[in-house]
Write a protein that holds these residues in place. Structure first.
Motif, PDB file in Angstrom:
ATOM      1  N   ALA A   1       1.506 -37.963  -2.979  1.00  0.00           N
ATOM      2  CA  ALA A   1       2.636 -37.499  -2.230  1.00  0.00           C
ATOM      3  C   ALA A   1       2.175 -36.459  -1.326  1.00  0.00           C
ATOM      4  O   ALA A   1       3.150 -35.626  -0.679  1.00  0.00           O
ATOM      5  CB  ALA A   1       4.036 -37.319  -2.750  1.00  0.00           C
TER       6      ALA A   1
ATOM      7  N   CYS B   1      10.986 -46.970  -0.657  1.00  0.00           N
ATOM      8  CA  CYS B   1      10.989 -45.884  -1.336  1.00  0.00           C
ATOM      9  C   CYS B   1      12.315 -45.104  -1.459  1.00  0.00           C
ATOM     10  O   CYS B   1      12.649 -44.829  -0.411  1.00  0.00           O
ATOM     11  CB  CYS B   1       9.848 -44.634  -1.084  1.00  0.00           C
ATOM     12  N   PRO B   2      13.119 -44.859  -2.593  1.00  0.00           N
ATOM     13  CA  PRO B   2      14.418 -44.466  -2.458  1.00  0.00           C
ATOM     14  C   PRO B   2      14.288 -42.998  -2.454  1.00  0.00           C
ATOM     15  O   PRO B   2      15.459 -42.371  -1.954  1.00  0.00           O
ATOM     16  CB  PRO B   2      15.184 -45.349  -3.716  1.00  0.00           C
ATOM     17  N   ASP B   3      13.610 -42.357  -2.883  1.00  0.00           N
ATOM     18  CA  ASP B   3      13.450 -41.038  -2.998  1.00  0.00           C
ATOM     19  C   ASP B   3      12.681 -39.828  -2.400  1.00  0.00           C
ATOM     20  O   ASP B   3      12.970 -39.467  -1.229  1.00  0.00           O
ATOM     21  CB  ASP B   3      13.443 -40.593  -4.532  1.00  0.00           C
ATOM     22  N   THR B   4      11.212 -40.130  -2.949  1.00  0.00           N
ATOM     23  CA  THR B   4      10.359 -39.086  -2.279  1.00  0.00           C
ATOM     24  C   THR B   4       9.976 -39.153  -0.819  1.00  0.00           C
ATOM     25  O   THR B   4       9.961 -38.327  -0.080  1.00  0.00           O
ATOM     26  CB  THR B   4       9.132 -39.458  -3.207  1.00  0.00           C
TER      27      THR B   4
ATOM     28  N   TYR C   1       6.279 -45.777   1.448  1.00  0.00           N
ATOM     29  CA  TYR C   1       6.584 -46.957   1.816  1.00  0.00           C
ATOM     30  C   TYR C   1       8.103 -47.077   1.802  1.00  0.00           C
ATOM     31  O   TYR C   1       8.773 -46.186   1.265  1.00  0.00           O
ATOM     32  CB  TYR C   1       6.607 -48.032   0.490  1.00  0.00           C
TER      33      TYR C   1
ATOM     34  N   PRO D   1       4.405 -31.770  -1.928  1.00  0.00           N
ATOM     35  CA  PRO D   1       5.748 -31.994  -1.980  1.00  0.00           C
ATOM     36  C   PRO D   1       6.738 -30.835  -2.575  1.00  0.00           C
ATOM     37  O   PRO D   1       7.744 -30.805  -2.212  1.00  0.00           O
ATOM     38  CB  PRO D   1       5.820 -33.442  -2.568  1.00  0.00           C
TER      39      PRO D   1
ATOM     40  N   PRO E   1      11.857 -40.626   1.753  1.00  0.00           N
ATOM     41  CA  PRO E   1      12.880 -40.505   2.855  1.00  0.00           C
ATOM     42  C   PRO E   1      12.866 -38.671   2.582  1.00  0.00           C
ATOM     43  O   PRO E   1      13.218 -38.022   3.869  1.00  0.00           O
ATOM     44  CB  PRO E   1      14.157 -41.137   2.585  1.00  0.00           C
ATOM     45  N   THR E   2      12.983 -38.364   1.439  1.00  0.00           N
ATOM     46  CA  THR E   2      13.114 -36.579   1.373  1.00  0.00           C
ATOM     47  C   THR E   2      11.909 -36.025   2.247  1.00  0.00           C
ATOM     48  O   THR E   2      12.316 -34.850   2.840  1.00  0.00           O
ATOM     49  CB  THR E   2      13.065 -36.412  -0.111  1.00  0.00           C
ATOM     50  N   THR E   3      10.438 -36.608   2.127  1.00  0.00           N
ATOM     51  CA  THR E   3       9.578 -35.718   2.471  1.00  0.00           C
ATOM     52  C   THR E   3       9.588 -35.932   4.252  1.00  0.00           C
ATOM     53  O   THR E   3       9.440 -34.857   4.930  1.00  0.00           O
ATOM     54  CB  THR E   3       8.107 -36.433   2.169  1.00  0.00           C
TER      55      THR E   3
END
Lengths: 200, 151
Positions: free
Chosen positions: A166, A76-79, A73, A183, A81-83
């Motif tokens: 994820a 989503c602050p972390d996973t 979504y 991930p 954008p990182t992925t």
């Protein structure tokens, strides 16, 4: 001779106990969230969602090039954008250009992610990615087909975050399921899989 | 008499064994604080940074605050194939250790971000430690495409 027979029977009994233990234990390893359907025969399939332009997006538009699917979504602050950033970087490392395989992001939060939101997400990673949304029913359907779990979690201030599968799903140029990247999998292993699916 | 002396010796030993942690102060320093630029509609950001404790004493990060939004300690963790994000009550920073807040793990989540975070800008953040008190730092905003991509 009689003793040998006893020993053999004990062996048989132990084997039976071991088999029973294994068969009882295996299903419990597929708890909620495990990608049960990944290995199943009904995994995946065609879908129609909505693109950043607000128009229907059919999975047939993905034919001809390998692609990876990732569900998340935009808030989503972390996973997420990182992925996505990781996938963009891995695609550069594969070294066959930005169109060697497509990176497809599907929101699990259609209530907040409309075409506008997924549209600005498409532009955030400095490389082409496809971001899709849809009606709650369309998203539920595609989640079901691809074995994706998601669940809203209330946050302070009335907001919510979303727990979600994820796993990155890989598909070859014919749209055939070709494996997954976890991930927390090492970049070297992930790169090997992406090179394989790109070369196939 | 003998018992009394033994008890006193034991008490002294006990005190000694606890003492270093209490007397040695922590020496906490923060470095490399960054956050991703937000996209349209996104009002949540994660801050990553490194906390080094060069002192012998333990410390605990209790919470954080920023004028940018509401800051809470958070951690992302894999549960099977599912990524779950949960608030953390506190974060221990032991003596002579370094704790990294990084993508896919512990981070400071900032919710209710009203102004978009633009790459190249900075915003202030205060970290509140149990023993070291408040530490004020600047968080560098990086574009999503240049921010650290590995977990």
């Amino acid at each position: 001779m009689k003793q040998l027979r006893y020993v053999l029977w004990i062996g048989v009994a132990l084997a039976a106990i071991l088999l029973a233990y294994i068969s009882l234990r295996t299903p419990s390893q597929n708890g909620p969230g495990a990608n049960k359907s990944v290995a199943g025969s009904h995994f995946g399939g065609p879908f129609t969602l909505v693109g950043a332009d607000g128009q229907p997006f059919s999975s047939t538009q993905l034919a001809g090039k390998p692609y990876v699917l990732y569900f998340g979504y935009t808030r989503c602050p972390d996973t997420c954008p990182t992925t996505l950033n990781r996938l963009v970087h891995l695609r550069r490392e594969v070294g066959l250009g930005d169109d060697s395989f497509r990176i497809v992001f599907i929101t699990v939060d259609p209530a907040r992610d409309g075409p506008e939101e997924v549209g600005s997400y498409e532009k955030a990673f400095g490389a082409p990615i496809i971001c899709l949304t849809g009606s709650p029913a369309q998203i539920d359907q595609v989640k079901k087909e691809y074995g994706i779990f998601s669940q809203k979690v209330p946050e302070a201030g009335g907001d919510y975050s979303v727990d979600h599968t994820a796993t990155i799903l890989l598909f070859d140029r014919n749209g055939k399921f070709a494996g997954t990247i976890a991930p927390d999998e090492a970049d070297s292993a992930a790169l090997g899989k992406l090179k394989n699916v790109t070369a196939a | 008499m003998f018992l009394g002396r033994t008890a006193a010796a034991l008490a002294a030993l006990l005190l000694l064994s606890c003492a270093p942690k209490k007397i040695d102060p922590p020496q906490v320093s923060i470095s490399g604080a960054w956050s991703r630029a937000t996209v349209a509609g996104q009002s949540t950001a994660a801050v990553y940074l490194t906390i080094a404790n060069n002192g012998g004493g333990d410390d605990t990060l209790l919470n954080a605050s920023t004028p940018t939004g509401q800051a809470t300690l958070h951690s992302s963790a894999m549960d099977g194939a599912v990524m779950r994000m949960r608030p953390l009550e506190r974060l221990d920073v032991h003596g002579h250790s370094t704790v990294q807040l990084k993508p896919g793990g512990t981070h400071i989540m900032v919710t209710g971000v009203k102004q978009p975070l633009i790459a190249g800008s900075r915003f202030p953040l205060a970290l509140h430690f149990d023993r070291s008190g408040d530490r004020r730092i600047d968080v560098e905003v990086r574009s999503a495409s240049t921010a650290g991509e590995s977990m």
